[in-house]
Design an enzyme around this catalytic site. Structure first.
Site, short mmCIF file in Angstrom:
data_model
loop_
_atom_site.label_atom_id
_atom_site.label_comp_id
_atom_site.label_asym_id
_atom_site.label_seq_id
_atom_site.Cartn_x
_atom_site.Cartn_y
_atom_site.Cartn_z
N ASN A 116 28.42 82.03 35.41
CA ASN A 116 29.64 82.23 34.27
C ASN A 116 30.34 82.38 35.09
O ASN A 116 30.20 84.30 35.91
CB ASN A 116 28.53 83.08 33.37
CG ASN A 116 29.45 83.49 32.40
OD1 ASN A 116 29.64 83.35 31.73
ND2 ASN A 116 29.62 84.58 32.11
N GLU A 117 31.55 82.80 34.91
CA GLU A 117 32.70 84.09 35.59
C GLU A 117 32.15 83.85 37.24
O GLU A 117 32.14 85.40 37.56
CB GLU A 117 33.29 84.67 34.98
CG GLU A 117 33.38 84.63 33.70
CD GLU A 117 33.66 85.99 32.77
OE1 GLU A 117 32.96 86.55 33.42
OE2 GLU A 117 35.00 85.60 32.09
N GLU B 191 36.48 80.84 26.31
CA GLU B 191 36.61 82.33 26.06
C GLU B 191 37.30 82.73 25.59
O GLU B 191 38.56 83.20 26.38
CB GLU B 191 35.44 83.69 26.96
CG GLU B 191 34.25 82.86 26.97
CD GLU B 191 33.68 83.87 28.16
OE1 GLU B 191 34.06 85.42 28.17
OE2 GLU B 191 32.55 83.12 28.42
N TRP C 65 35.36 96.63 26.24
CA TRP C 65 35.69 97.28 28.14
C TRP C 65 36.27 97.45 28.79
O TRP C 65 36.97 97.70 29.58
CB TRP C 65 34.85 95.75 28.41
CG TRP C 65 35.98 94.47 28.16
CD1 TRP C 65 35.48 93.49 27.51
CD2 TRP C 65 36.92 94.42 28.47
NE1 TRP C 65 35.87 92.28 27.86
CE2 TRP C 65 37.01 93.11 28.49
CE3 TRP C 65 37.85 94.60 29.51
CZ2 TRP C 65 38.77 91.97 28.22
CZ3 TRP C 65 39.04 93.69 28.91
CH2 TRP C 65 39.36 92.46 29.12
N GLU D 95 27.54 94.63 24.81
CA GLU D 95 28.51 94.25 23.69
C GLU D 95 28.55 94.03 22.46
O GLU D 95 29.02 93.45 21.66
CB GLU D 95 28.94 92.47 24.53
CG GLU D 95 29.41 93.00 25.82
CD GLU D 95 29.36 91.24 26.69
OE1 GLU D 95 28.19 90.67 26.42
OE2 GLU D 95 30.35 91.37 27.63
N PHE E 134 29.71 95.99 20.13
CA PHE E 134 31.00 96.08 19.60
C PHE E 134 32.15 95.52 19.94
O PHE E 134 33.30 95.68 19.54
CB PHE E 134 31.55 98.07 20.13
CG PHE E 134 31.07 98.55 19.59
CD1 PHE E 134 30.61 98.34 18.33
CD2 PHE E 134 29.47 99.33 20.48
CE1 PHE E 134 29.67 99.92 17.21
CE2 PHE E 134 29.14 100.66 19.54
CZ PHE E 134 28.99 101.01 18.55
C1 GAL Z 1 34.07 87.54 29.64
C2 GAL Z 1 32.03 86.97 29.74
C3 GAL Z 1 31.77 87.35 28.93
C4 GAL Z 1 31.58 88.61 27.84
C5 GAL Z 1 32.81 88.34 27.57
C6 GAL Z 1 32.99 89.94 27.29
O1 GAL Z 1 33.70 88.08 30.96
O2 GAL Z 1 32.08 86.03 30.69
O3 GAL Z 1 29.90 87.00 29.17
O4 GAL Z 1 31.40 89.03 28.94
O5 GAL Z 1 33.78 88.47 28.86
O6 GAL Z 1 35.08 90.20 26.89
#
Ligand code: GAL
Length: 651
Positions: free
Chosen positions: A146-147, A303, A311, A351, A353
């Site tokens: 992932n990423e 996503e 964040w 996460e 929120f």
């Molecule tokens: C991405 C990540 C996800 C989630 C998301 C939150 O960077 O792949 O798992 O954390 O951000 O914005």
């Protein structure tokens, strides 16, 4: 992808919920038009509960339930977050920061990509999943890791240091070649053995720039190797299943030109700030990048947030309509999927929120209503699946080495590389033009306009490639800080740009004179006379127009550049059609007049759209997206289209 519908759904983390919720999830997914979920991204600890002890029962059940509900799965290899037992048994897999701090277990991505142990465990897990689910009817694609690089882009552990030395030996062959490339005669940095080389950890002052760049290159390659190790297993066990991993838009640590060759389809995670008025333009640029990385083919928005993220310092929700509008923007600019992070908003963890498609408050909510409405609308756009965007006539050069080198320390002025790109992208976006991103050595023959802003590092092949554009009738636009360094970061002497571009542009640069920012003011204050008259920012330099007409000059009383050329154009020689070579030595606030002149020279008719309006064409449809709050009237193909504020028309 034998795809019938636009993918719609998101990351689904059923392991965070009692199994009683799963049936409701599937039902709600059906109600919302969800046809795809990404599963098991962070499930390693619940799949391999101890070394080589597996619990696939829960994943079997949810895979079956999803299948029965008609929902496909983009199944993760689950390797993005190694479990506690693995980290405790092999603490050497933990990443180490530049200052030597070991990054502990307790969040995610707690691994060093060069770790042989991590790779062995990760590929074993990948094999287990591939063997178990490779022929499951719900499986649509593999989602590797992932990423990659999101949190740990560079690792400074002993194992990475050894891998870095191996990488350098392969690249340079001899330590003398490394010395030459790194310019180690400077500051007594000469090496007599590869064994003496370390990653650029915390140093007393500026580290060697080429060492830094090589470590960036190595770090991107180390992550890529990690990805490819899993891909090799998947290709062997499930040769027919498409493989991808999610990119992160303009992400400096990882060179996506190299990565894009290794995915079966490109995916992006995009989180523009809903509160930032510049976000629609930035998002459009990210979409154009993803399309370009895939060579024009459809890509997947893997996503995005249904509403707020968690964040930022302050996390604005998406105002009503924006979720739909930005989703349609992705489709308009080539996406065959609109996926979110995440399906059901978490009740616990870091996460909780972050918005989800099913919010904390449940389904009688604005967010869920918008989620449902978009699902229905995307279904109605299924005819677009597989279709291409209108071909772009404008290309923007994007180069990771240039990005990294431009933003190193100890340079004439710190410049934001992506901001340089965005300035130009926006000038074309505001006229409804799609822009393709290209690496500097790409075949440029399809483009009428090629813009190279801050292409700081250029190989000779790249310089020749760009310099050839005007000769075949194209418009080459070179903006400041291009062609300053070669790929070893040695200066191109004799007036910068390299001989090829100096010749093509008919200019040379004597001296850099960037304004400084003092108490929020540019000093000296730069203005332009002529084309692009008005203020200028960011950059100035003493430019000599040898064989080029001067289209704008600096006005900066008392400053070095006062009265000197700021924008020039060299028409191509006789017989070369209407080609031209433009040089832009600053960032004009009024880029529109310059963009208009360039487009006119290229024979591209694209008037400015009303502020906030975006037009994009794909598969025979025209998307008119109004990012502004007010209703806008736009002329599209001779007809007037009226679009309410924060709304879209698809014609
Ligand atoms: C991405 C990540 C996800 C989630 C998301 C939150 O960077 O792949 O798992 O954390 O951000 O914005």
């Amino acid at each position: 992808m034998a795809q019938q519908q636009i993918w719609y759904g998101g990351d689904y983390n059923p392991e965070q919920w009692p199994q009683a919720v799963w049936a409701e999830d599937v039902q709600l997914m059906q109600r919302a038009g969800v046809n795809m979920v990404t599963l098991a991204v962070f499930s390693w600890g619940l799949l391999e509960v101890a070394d080589d002890q597996w619990d696939f029962g829960w994943l079997d059940r949810i895979m079956d339930q999803l299948h029965q509900g008609g929902i496909k799965v983009d199944l993760a290899t689950a390797t993005a977050a190694p479990p506690a037992w693995l980290v405790r048994a092999h603490p050497e897999i933990l990443p180490v920061a530049a200052d030597g701090t070991r990054l502990e277990f307790g969040s995610r991505q707690s691994y060093n990509p060069s770790s042989a142990t991590y790779r062995a465990y990760a590929t074993r897990l990948t094999r287990k999943l591939a063997e178990r689910y490779g022929s499951h009817p719900a499986l649509a694609a593999w989602h590797v890791g992932n990423e990659f690089g999101c949190h740990v882009a560079r690792d400074y552990s002993a194992e990475s240091a050894a891998a870095f030395r191996g990488w350098l030996e392969r690249r340079y062959g001899t330590v003398e070649a490394l010395n030459q490339a790194w310019g180690t005669a400077f500051w007594s940095q000469h090496y007599t053995a590869f064994d003496h080389v370390e990653p650029p950890r915390a140093t007393p002052t500026f580290p060697n720039p080429t060492q830094l760049l090589d470590f960036d290159r190595f770090s991107s390659d180390a992550l890529l190797e990690c990805y490819l190790a899993e891909v090799a297993v998947l290709r062997e066990v499930t040769p027919g299943v498409p493989i991808t991993t999610n990119f992160m838009g303009f992400f400096k640590p990882v060179d996506y030109w190299r990565w894009a060759q290794e995915v079966d389809f490109v995916c992006d995670d995009a989180y523009p700030d809903p509160a930032d008025p510049a976000s629609p333009g930035l998002a459009a640029m990210m979409r154009d990048l993803m399309r370009s990385l895939g060579g024009g083919k459809p890509w997947i928005l893997m996503e995005q947030a249904p509403s707020a993220v968690n964040w930022r310092e302050r996390n604005a929700p998406k105002p009503a309509g924006q979720y739909r509008l930005w989703s349609l923007q992705a489709v308009a600019r080539g996406a065959d999927g609109v996926m979110q992070f995440q399906w059901r908003q978490s009740a616990a963890g870091a996460e909780k929120f972050h918005s989800g498609m099913v919010p904390h408050a449940g389904t009688e909510t604005r967010v869920f209503r918008e989620v449902e409405a978009l699902g229905a609308e995307l279904k109605s756009l299924a005819g677009l699946v597989g279709s291409l965007c209108e071909p772009s006539r404008v290309a923007l050069v994007l180069d990771w080495d240039s990005w990294r080198a431009l933003e190193q320390a100890a340079v004439p002025a710190s410049l934001d590389y992506v901001a340089q790109l965005q300035r130009w992208h926006s000038a074309f976006w505001r006229r409804g033009l799609g822009v393709d991103f290209v690496p500097p050595e790409a075949d440029l023959s399809a483009y009428d306009v090629v813009v190279a802003p801050a292409a700081h590092v250029l190989s000779q092949a790249a310089r020749q490639n760009l310099a050839a554009v005007p000769g075949r009738g194209g418009q080459l636009v070179v903006a400041y800080q291009t062609g300053v360094l070669d790929p070893d970061l040695h200066v191109l002497l004799g007036g910068y740009l390299g001989a090829e571009l100096r010749e093509a542009l008919g200019v040379w640069v004597e001296e850099f004179a960037p304004p400084a920012l003092v108490a929020g003011q540019w000093v000296p204050e730069l203005a332009l006379d002529g084309l692009a008259a008005g203020p200028a920012t960011d950059w100035a330099e003493v430019l000599h127009a040898v064989e080029a007409e001067v289209l704008a000059t600096f006005r900066a009383p008392g400053a070095l550049v006062d009265g000197q050329p700021a924008i020039t154009r060299r028409p191509a020689g006789p017989g070369a059609g209407a080609g031209g070579a433009w040089y832009v030595a600053t960032a004009p606030a009024a880029l529109d007049a310059l963009a208009a002149a360039i487009l006119e020279a290229a024979g591209i008719a694209a008037p400015l759209l009303p502020a906030g309006v975006e037009v994009a064409r794909r598969g025979g449809r025209t998307f008119v997206l109004n990012h502004a709050l007010e209703e806008q009237r736009v002329a599209v193909d001779g007809a007037a289209v009226v679009v309410p504020g924060r709304d879209a028309a698809i014609i």
